[in-house]
Design a protein around this motif. Structure first.
Motif, mmCIF file in Angstrom:
data_model
loop_
_atom_site.group_PDB
_atom_site.id
_atom_site.type_symbol
_atom_site.label_atom_id
_atom_site.label_comp_id
_atom_site.label_asym_id
_atom_site.label_seq_id
_atom_site.Cartn_x
_atom_site.Cartn_y
_atom_site.Cartn_z
ATOM 1 N N SER A 87 9.443 -13.493 -5.315
ATOM 2 C CA SER A 87 10.785 -12.957 -6.068
ATOM 3 C C SER A 87 11.682 -13.037 -4.936
ATOM 4 C CB SER A 87 10.491 -11.473 -6.411
ATOM 5 O OG SER A 87 11.600 -10.928 -6.697
ATOM 6 N N ASP A 88 12.951 -13.006 -5.172
ATOM 7 C CA ASP A 88 14.246 -12.992 -4.342
ATOM 8 C C ASP A 88 13.920 -11.627 -3.479
ATOM 9 O OD1 ASP A 88 14.968 -15.168 -5.229
ATOM 10 O OD2 ASP A 88 16.491 -14.465 -6.546
ATOM 11 N N MET A 89 14.432 -11.729 -2.257
ATOM 12 C CA MET A 89 14.939 -10.325 -1.463
ATOM 13 C C MET A 89 13.396 -9.850 -1.035
ATOM 14 S SD MET A 89 17.961 -8.695 -3.398
ATOM 15 C CE MET A 89 19.623 -9.611 -3.506
ATOM 16 N N VAL A 90 12.401 -10.644 -0.797
ATOM 17 C CA VAL A 90 11.083 -10.117 -0.117
ATOM 18 C C VAL A 90 11.481 -10.176 1.287
ATOM 19 C CG1 VAL A 90 8.838 -10.522 0.079
ATOM 20 C CG2 VAL A 90 10.019 -10.587 -2.071
ATOM 21 N N VAL A 91 11.131 -9.210 2.291
ATOM 22 C CA VAL A 91 11.345 -9.365 3.644
ATOM 23 C C VAL A 91 10.076 -10.307 4.135
ATOM 24 C CG1 VAL A 91 11.275 -8.264 5.625
ATOM 25 C CG2 VAL A 91 12.198 -7.083 3.699
ATOM 26 N N PRO A 92 10.599 -11.359 4.771
ATOM 27 C CA PRO A 92 9.538 -12.424 5.367
ATOM 28 C C PRO A 92 8.546 -11.580 6.376
ATOM 29 C CG PRO A 92 11.999 -13.261 5.503
ATOM 30 C CD PRO A 92 11.780 -11.759 5.225
ATOM 31 N N ARG A 93 7.180 -11.926 6.477
ATOM 32 C CA ARG A 93 6.388 -11.505 7.355
ATOM 33 C C ARG A 93 6.389 -10.134 7.422
ATOM 34 N NH1 ARG A 93 7.971 -14.852 12.737
ATOM 35 N NH2 ARG A 93 10.070 -14.393 11.835
ATOM 36 N N SER A 94 6.410 -9.585 6.194
ATOM 37 C CA SER A 94 6.414 -8.058 6.081
ATOM 38 C C SER A 94 4.837 -7.505 5.645
ATOM 39 C CB SER A 94 7.468 -7.455 5.036
ATOM 40 O OG SER A 94 7.473 -8.097 3.752
ATOM 41 N N THR A 95 4.119 -8.560 5.168
ATOM 42 C CA THR A 95 2.724 -7.849 4.768
ATOM 43 C C THR A 95 1.647 -7.794 5.651
ATOM 44 O OG1 THR A 95 1.106 -8.754 3.093
ATOM 45 C CG2 THR A 95 1.586 -10.436 4.486
ATOM 46 N N LYS A 96 0.740 -7.017 5.371
ATOM 47 C CA LYS A 96 -0.112 -6.330 6.401
ATOM 48 C C LYS A 96 -1.412 -5.845 5.711
ATOM 49 C CE LYS A 96 0.168 -2.507 8.457
ATOM 50 N NZ LYS A 96 0.635 -1.344 9.470
ATOM 51 N N LEU A 97 -2.516 -6.284 6.122
ATOM 52 C CA LEU A 97 -3.801 -5.964 5.365
ATOM 53 C C LEU A 97 -4.055 -4.450 6.099
ATOM 54 C CD1 LEU A 97 -6.330 -6.160 3.762
ATOM 55 C CD2 LEU A 97 -7.508 -7.403 5.658
ATOM 56 N N ILE A 98 -4.287 -3.547 5.078
ATOM 57 C CA ILE A 98 -4.586 -1.946 5.580
ATOM 58 C C ILE A 98 -6.100 -1.552 5.435
ATOM 59 C CG2 ILE A 98 -4.175 0.305 5.083
ATOM 60 C CD1 ILE A 98 -1.489 -0.294 3.933
ATOM 61 N N THR A 99 -6.660 -2.127 4.399
ATOM 62 C CA THR A 99 -7.966 -1.928 4.301
ATOM 63 C C THR A 99 -8.629 -2.907 3.227
ATOM 64 O OG1 THR A 99 -9.685 -0.271 3.791
ATOM 65 C CG2 THR A 99 -7.843 -0.034 2.297
ATOM 66 N N GLU A 100 -10.035 -3.051 2.941
ATOM 67 C CA GLU A 100 -10.526 -3.609 2.084
ATOM 68 C C GLU A 100 -11.844 -3.276 1.810
ATOM 69 O OE1 GLU A 100 -11.038 -7.750 3.496
ATOM 70 O OE2 GLU A 100 -12.177 -7.109 5.259
ATOM 71 N N ASP A 101 -12.181 -3.556 0.423
ATOM 72 C CA ASP A 101 -13.768 -3.241 -0.123
ATOM 73 C C ASP A 101 -14.414 -4.479 -0.450
ATOM 74 O OD1 ASP A 101 -12.588 -3.999 -2.376
ATOM 75 O OD2 ASP A 101 -12.520 -2.003 -3.244
ATOM 76 N N LYS A 102 -15.617 -4.355 -1.152
ATOM 77 C CA LYS A 102 -16.107 -5.772 -1.684
ATOM 78 C C LYS A 102 -15.430 -6.469 -2.407
ATOM 79 C CE LYS A 102 -20.585 -3.079 -1.352
ATOM 80 N NZ LYS A 102 -21.933 -2.872 -2.240
ATOM 81 N N GLU A 103 -14.410 -6.172 -3.239
ATOM 82 C CA GLU A 103 -13.641 -7.007 -4.186
ATOM 83 C C GLU A 103 -12.313 -7.449 -3.524
ATOM 84 O OE1 GLU A 103 -13.268 -4.644 -7.693
ATOM 85 O OE2 GLU A 103 -15.567 -4.249 -8.178
#
Length: 388
Positions: A214-230
Motif C-alpha cells: 500500500s502507499d504510505m508504508v514506513v520503509p524497513r519498519s517490520t520486525k519479527l516479534i515471535t513465531e510458532d510452528k505455522e
C-alpha cells in the motif's frame, strides 16, 4: 479400604458369649477382625415411630454416603498436582478416648474404636430428635459444600479461559505477554503499528513486498516479534488513512492482519488478573510442610494412625490451646473447610449406621420382648478383608 459389617444379637443370657463364638469361627479362616461396637441405650418410643425412623434412616444413610464421596472427590480436585496426598486429609476427629479428642485419626480406626458422641447427640433425647439433629447437620454441610465448590469452580474456569488464550496459535492467543511498548509507534496522530501473521514459507515474500502492499508504508519498519510452528508475528508501521487498503492487499497475499491495538493499561490489567487468579486458586489448597507432618500412636489391640493438631512432635495431651488452634496453618480456606467438614460428615454417617442397626434390630426382635430397651444390647463390628 476394608468392608465393615454391623451385626447385632439379642441381649439375653444365651447370647452374652456371642462375640467369643464369632471370634472362634472367623479366626479359623482369618475371615475378619471383630470388635464390640458400643452404643448407648436410646429412648425407643412407639412402634410407629420406629417404622418411620427405619425408612428415614435408610434415606439419610444414602445421602450421607453420597455427601462424603463428593467431599472426598472435592479434596482430590482441589489438590490437583498433590492428589497423592489427598488421603492424608481424609481423617476423622478423635473420640477413642476423652483425652484424645484433640487428635485426628484414620477412618478405619475411628470405626473400629467407635464411641457415641453424647455431647453432639444426647442419647437421652428421643430417637426422632437425634436423627433430626444429624439430618440438619448434614444438610447444612451440603449447602455450604455447593456454595464453596461453585465459587472455586468459577475461579478455576476463569483461570482456564485465560490460560487457553495464552496457549493458542498466533491467530487466537492473547498477545499481552508477547508484545512490548517498544514494538509500537504510540501517541502519533498519523502513524500506527499493525501486527501481521505471516506463514513461515512466506517470510521471504513478506520482506520483499510489505513496503509496496500500500502507499504510505514506513520503509524497513517490520520486525519479527515471535513465531510458532505455522508462522510468525511481524510488526509494520504505516499511515492510519491506508489501514483498510493495506489489510485488503495483505489478505490477497495470504498475510493476516491481527486486530490488536496496544493499550498499556489493558495489558497490565490482564496480566494482573492472571496473576490474581493463579494466586487465589493456589491459596484454596496451599499447604505448608508443617501441616503435612504426621505423628502416630498405637493401641494395644489395634494400630491407629493418629495426626496430632498443631505441632506433631509434641504429645497431644500436653498441647496448649494456642498450639491446637494452629491446626490448618498454611492450608487454604477451601481445603481446610473440606477437611473439617469431611470429618464431621463421616462421624455423623457412622452415628447413622449405629442408629440404623439399633432400630432395625429392635424391630426385628420386638416380638421377643415387650420391653424395647432391653431387646438389643449387643452389637458387633465385623471388619472383613474384602476390598471396596
Amino acid at each position: 479400604m476394608s468392608e465393615f459389617w454391623l451385626i447385632s444379637a439379642p441381649g439375653d443370657r444365651e447370647n452374652l458369649q456371642a462375640l467369643e463364638r464369632m471370634n472362634t469361627v472367623t479366626s479359623k479362616s482369618n475371615l475378619s477382625y471383630n470388635t464390640k461396637f458400643a452404643i448407648p441405650d436410646f429412648k425407643v418410643g412407639t412402634l410407629d415411630s420406629l417404622v418411620g425412623l427405619s425408612d428415614e434412616l435408610g434415606k439419610l444413610d444414602t445421602f450421607a454416603e453420597s455427601l462424603i464421596r463428593r467431599m472426598a472427590q472435592s479434596v482430590v480436585e482441589v489438590m490437583e498436582d498433590s492428589k497423592g496426598k489427598a488421603q492424608e486429609h481424609l481423617l476423622a476427629n478423635g473420640g477413642l478416648k476423652e483425652k484424645m479428642k484433640c487428635l485426628k485419626i484414620d477412618l478405619t480406626s475411628f470405626v473400629t474404636h467407635f464411641e457415641w458422641d453424647m455431647a453432639k447427640y444426647p442419647a437421652k433425647q428421643p430417637l426422632v430428635s437425634v436423627v433430626d439433629t444429624i439430618a440438619k447437620q448434614l444438610a447444612q454441610i451440603e449447602t455450604d459444600l455447593k456454595s464453596r465448590t461453585a465459587a472455586y469452580n468459577t475461579l478455576k474456569t476463569n483461570l482456564e479461559n485465560l490460560e487457553k488464550k495464552s496457549m493458542g496459535n498466533l491467530f487466537t492467543r492473547t498477545l499481552s505477554d508477547i508484545v512490548s511498548k517498544e514494538d509500537f509507534v504510540l501517541g502519533s496522530e498519523y502513524l500506527i503499528t499493525l501486527l501481521v501473521i505471516v506463514p513461515k514459507p512466506n517470510y521471504s515474500q513478506w520482506q520483499k513486498t510489505y513496503e509496496s502492499l500500500s502507499d504510505m508504508v514506513v520503509p524497513r519498519s517490520t520486525k519479527l516479534i515471535t513465531e510458532d510452528k505455522e508462522g510468525g508475528l511481524f510488526t509494520v508501521t504505516l499511515f492510519r488513512k491506508v489501514i483498510e487498503d493495506f489489510k485488503s492487499k495483505a489478505r490477497e497475499n495470504k498475510f493476516t492482519v491481527r486486530e490488536f491495538y496496544y493499550d498499556e493499561k489493558e495489558i497490565k490489567r490482564e496480566r494482573e488478573e492472571m496473576a490474581r487468579l493463579l494466586s487465589d486458586k493456589k491459596q484454596q489448597y496451599q499447604t505448608s510442610c508443617v501441616a503435612l507432618k504426621k505423628g502416630s500412636s498405637t493401641f494395644p489391640d489395634h494400630k491407629v494412625k493418629v495426626t496430632p493438631l498443631g505441632n506433631p512432635d509434641r504429645p497431644a495431651a500436653g498441647q496448649s490451646d494456642r498450639e491446637r488452634e494452629s491446626e490448618g496453618e498454611g492450608e487454604g480456606p477451601l481445603l481446610r473447610w473440606l477437611k473439617v467438614n469431611f470429618s464431621e460428615a463421616f462421624i455423623a454417617w457412622i452415628h447413622i449406621k449405629a442408629l440404623r442397626v439399633f432400630v432395625e434390630s429392635v424391630l426385628r426382635h420386638l416380638w421377643r420382648s415387650r420391653d424395647c430397651n432391653s431387646v438389643i444390647k449387643t452389637i458387633f463390628l465385623m471388619s472383613t478383608s474384602i476390598s471396596t
